[in-house]
Enzyme design. Structure first.
Site, PDB file in Angstrom:
ATOM      1  N   ASP A   1      -3.319   1.634 -12.256  1.00 31.49           N
ATOM      2  CA  ASP A   1      -3.993   0.121 -12.329  1.00 31.49           C
ATOM      3  C   ASP A   1      -4.897   0.147 -13.061  1.00 31.49           C
ATOM      4  OD1 ASP A   1      -4.989  -2.043 -11.553  1.00 31.49           O
ATOM      5  OD2 ASP A   1      -5.937  -1.661  -9.792  1.00 31.49           O
ATOM      6  N   GLU A  55     -10.981  -6.880 -15.499  1.00 27.35           N
ATOM      7  CA  GLU A  55     -10.155  -7.461 -14.378  1.00 27.35           C
ATOM      8  C   GLU A  55     -10.740  -7.046 -13.144  1.00 27.35           C
ATOM      9  OE1 GLU A  55      -6.977  -7.670 -11.633  1.00 27.35           O
ATOM     10  OE2 GLU A  55      -8.253  -6.071 -12.148  1.00 27.35           O
ATOM     11  N   ASP A  89       0.755  -5.958 -13.738  1.00 19.20           N
ATOM     12  CA  ASP A  89      -0.037  -5.155 -13.149  1.00 19.20           C
ATOM     13  C   ASP A  89       0.741  -4.577 -12.063  1.00 19.20           C
ATOM     14  OD1 ASP A  89      -2.645  -4.307 -11.967  1.00 19.20           O
ATOM     15  OD2 ASP A  89      -3.670  -6.080 -12.276  1.00 19.20           O
ATOM     16  N   HIS A 145      -6.071   1.968  -6.069  1.00 17.97           N
ATOM     17  CA  HIS A 145      -7.386   2.227  -6.122  1.00 17.97           C
ATOM     18  C   HIS A 145      -7.885   3.736  -5.515  1.00 17.97           C
ATOM     19  CE1 HIS A 145      -9.034  -2.021  -7.017  1.00 17.97           C
ATOM     20  NE2 HIS A 145      -8.056  -1.663  -7.551  1.00 17.97           N
TER      21      HIS A 145
HETATM   22 CO    CO Z   1      -7.184  -2.833  -9.321  1.00 17.29          CO
HETATM   23 ZN    ZN Z   2      -4.994  -4.343 -11.587  1.00 16.38          ZN
END
Ligand code: CO
Ligand code: ZN
Length: 330
Positions: free
Chosen positions: A163, A193, A216, A302
């Site tokens: 990501d 972002e 994404d 994440h």
């Molecule tokens: Co992200």
């Molecule tokens: Zn992202």
């Protein structure tokens, strides 16, 4: 493609500190763009001119990654920090982070009350081997990203910052493969972002495109007791229908599905209940545009071991090339 993926995912680039990352991408795409520039916020914009009377299309993938920023250094040389984007305490114990100058730190927390409990970020610290505030090589305001090496195991690709470096890879590959397009296409490698789609917002205001396509990652629903979501790893690129920040343009979703079906590219439909992407910023920039997103399914978003599937990545590139290479009838 793995070599390019490794280069991007292992690079440093928390939100607001994307310079090095941008240089890597710029070197990669320079030969394929008709025009290339960097705007005031640091977005890298590469234009591919069309040879027909198509639309103005903005494609966005974000270069930044989540990370931490130093708020305070203790007398003994331990670094306290705040988050840059969605950093969660349960992903932090024993993590390694890397600063812009190459210094590596280990993240740990104060003594825990119980083994099944986690402290908040305020009770965590980073150990860079300093013994006092004076000999600490890192200053307040310094930013760090996670440090993890890339792993390819079977079809699974594992890394920190999939990501959205994997979205950047999809954009780079599509630009390289896009020989002809009727559209005026702007590939935007956006900044910031993870702290609120800030780079994409200014770029979208400036470009004022007809169509906006974000690249994404999205979560999956295929892990034990995971979230309820009809997206699986390896089941194809996910065409976003809705997330927490936007509802995709229905006509654009229809075009994306049609191109996938005609080209025999497997795809899934994505409804993500939390989170959003640069597509939201594009959709509501200036007078608005028809926005959507090609999402690469990703487990453990994440965390420091985000997993994508190699076939999903390849099929995302193919789908984007199919969309950009032909007329878009909204
Ligand atoms: Co992200
Ligand atoms: Zn992202």
């Amino acid at each position: 493609m793995n070599e390019l993926i490794q280069k991007l995912v292992e690079a440093y680039g928390p939100s607001g500190f994307e310079d090095g990352m941008r240089e890597v991408i710029q070197a990669e795409i320079e030969a394929y763009a008709d025009e290339i520039w960097v705007d005031a916020l640091g977005n890298l914009i590469a234009r591919k001119k069309g040879d027909g009377d198509g639309l103005k299309v903005m494609v966005a993938a974000h270069m930044d990654e989540i990370g931490v920023m130093i708020t305070h250094i203790t007398e003994k040389g331990f670094l306290r920090f705040t988050n840059i984007g969605g950093v969660f305490p349960h992903n932090l114990m024993g993590a390694r982070v890397q600063f812009a100058d190459g210094t590596v730190g280990v993240v740990y927390s104060e003594k825990l009350d119980g083994r099944d409990k986690v402290h908040g970020l305020d009770k965590h610290y980073i150990d860079v081997g300093a013994t006092s505030r004076d000999d600490c090589p890192i200053e307040v305001g310094a930013a760090a990203g996670f440090k993890r090496s890339f792993l390819a195991q079977g079809s699974q690709l594992v890394a920190k910052s999939m990501d959205d470096r994997i979205g950047c890879v999809v954009g780079i590959e599509a630009l390289k493969r896009l020989k002809k397009t009727p559209h005026d296409v702007y590939f935007v490698f956006s900044v910031q972002e993870e702290v609120g789609t800030r780079g994409a917002q200014t770029a979208a205001n400036a470009l004022n495109a007809d169509v906006g396509i974000a690249l994404d990652v999205t979560g999956t629903g295929d892990t034990p007791e995971g979230r309820t979501m009809a997206v699986g790893l390896g089941d194809g690129p996910a065409i976003k229908v809705k997330d927490a920040g936007m509802i995709s343009h229905a006509g654009l979703v229809r075009v994306m599905r049609a191109r996938a079906e005609e080209a025999g590219i497997p795809y899934q439909l994505e409804v993500l209940e939390g989170g959003s992407t640069d597509a939201r910023a594009m959709q509501i920039a200036s007078a608005g545009c028809a926005a959507g997103c090609i999402s690469i399914p990703c487990r453990y978003v994440h965390s420091q071991s985000e997993i994508v599937d190699a076939a999903d990545v390849e099929n995302s590139v193919k789908l984007l090339v199919e969309i950009l290479g032909r007329p878009i009838e909204l």
